[in-house]
Scaffold this active site. Sequence first.
Site, PDB file in Angstrom:
ATOM      1  N   GLY A 281       1.007  -1.108   0.064  1.00 46.39           N
ATOM      2  CA  GLY A 281      -0.158   0.147   0.081  1.00 46.39           C
ATOM      3  C   GLY A 281       1.322   1.342   0.148  1.00 46.39           C
TER       4      GLY A 281
ATOM      5  CG  ASP B 164      -8.247   0.135   2.823  1.00 51.34           C
ATOM      6  OD1 ASP B 164      -8.962  -0.844   2.715  1.00 51.34           O
ATOM      7  OD2 ASP B 164      -7.158   1.138   2.665  1.00 51.34           O
TER       8      ASP B 164
HETATM    9  O1  F6P Z   1      -5.483  -1.512   4.391  1.00 49.59           O
HETATM   10  C1  F6P Z   1      -6.086  -2.367   4.685  1.00 49.59           C
HETATM   11  C2  F6P Z   1      -6.642  -2.535   6.088  1.00 49.59           C
HETATM   12  O2  F6P Z   1      -7.806  -3.809   6.085  1.00 49.59           O
HETATM   13  C3  F6P Z   1      -8.073  -0.976   6.076  1.00 49.59           C
HETATM   14  O3  F6P Z   1      -8.410  -1.248   5.649  1.00 49.59           O
HETATM   15  C4  F6P Z   1      -8.094  -1.526   7.855  1.00 49.59           C
HETATM   16  O4  F6P Z   1      -8.391   0.089   8.603  1.00 49.59           O
HETATM   17  C5  F6P Z   1      -6.491  -2.488   8.214  1.00 49.59           C
HETATM   18  O5  F6P Z   1      -5.620  -2.648   7.176  1.00 49.59           O
HETATM   19  C6  F6P Z   1      -6.409  -3.472   9.289  1.00 49.59           C
HETATM   20  O6  F6P Z   1      -5.754  -3.044  10.221  1.00 49.59           O
HETATM   21  P1  F6P Z   1      -4.834  -4.379  11.013  1.00 49.59           P
HETATM   22  O7  F6P Z   1      -5.110  -5.238   9.808  1.00 49.59           O
HETATM   23  O8  F6P Z   1      -3.306  -4.167  11.116  1.00 49.59           O
HETATM   24  O9  F6P Z   1      -5.273  -4.537  11.601  1.00 49.59           O
END
Ligand code: F6P
Length: 363
Positions: free
Chosen positions: A104, A152
């Site tokens: 990302g 996202d």
């Molecule tokens: O960027 C992808 C994502 O799934 C977002 O939609 C979300 O805010 C974040 O990553 C969650 O992060 P983690 O997997 O570290 O909880």
Amino acid sequence: GRCLAVFTSGGDAQGMNPAVRAVVRMGIYLGCKVYFIHEGYQGMVAGGNLIRQATWASVSGILDDGGTIIGSARCLEFRERPGRLRAAKNLIDHEINNIVCIGGDGSLTGANLFRKEWEGLVKELSEKGEITKENAEKFNYLNIVGLVGSIDNDFCGTDMTIGADSALHRIMEAIDCITTTASSHQRCFVMEVMGRHCGYLALVTALGSDADWVFMPESPPEPDWEDKLCEKLKITRENGQRLNIIVIAEGAIDKEGNPITSEYIKDLITKRLHYDTRITILGHVQRGGTPSGFDRILGTRMGTEAVLALMEATPTSQPVVIALSGNQTVRVPLMLCTLAVAQAMKEKNFILAQELRGRSFKR
Ligand code: F6P
């Protein structure tokens, strides 16, 4: 032949494996030695067993696997220069100065910084005797190509990121399940979807699910939204609708920039309308499961294009991101994509950030 490496970084996304597969096979097809760097930047910093040669067969049967078979991680060490110095040494030890980063926003910004520092890192390694003078000369530049893997769909310069379509499929399946039970009990559901600061998933979910309302960061509601929402829900019920669906992006905010939460909406509806209201937070379900057909093809197209871009790169060429624009794979300068958005986010201008991020909204 030349050596190239591929790694996945940050949050995983469906379609990363098809991209990895395409990079490996296109690389081998063009006569390159291809390496996996396992566990993202962590593997680059640690080296050893985490950097391994890929073969044609090692990517067989992974097109339909969600996630990333080579692992992903958020790496603190790579954020500091000593970590990046070790990463540079590990790459040069394998004669790698071509890398494909699938990740990302943050991962690609990190890649860009690494590239800028590369010459200095190589010089330091050579002076310390950690790499040979010959290697220091031979690998005095680093080619980087980025692929955007994220559910996202929040990246500036591309119509779609790898994984967003699959996540949407997951959400649609979940909403279809919710609507049947919601209808039986005449309930109202607040469905919270992921997307970080981006409302793409929330918006397309609402459009695709006959939702009554959507909250998303790019379009904070008018100050009198509470009255309007309740009025709208009342009318739908009076017209015979047995259920209500409200979609909320996890990053939803009001006009002042304060978060709007699922709990708040639930309490509002319960208090004012006395509807039986429930919250469903989909969470990581959205990031799992098999990649959609679209994401398999997108990953494949982007992966092959990434290798072509690397092969055509010269020591002075700027790093690029492989993007989708009007259904064509194109190369866009990495800096154009990341800098403008970073600036807008710093200024908390989420609307501008979104305009920069997605073409899909502008058309
Ligand atoms: O960027 C992808 C994502 O799934 C977002 O939609 C979300 O805010 C974040 O990553 C969650 O992060 P983690 O997997 O570290 O909880």
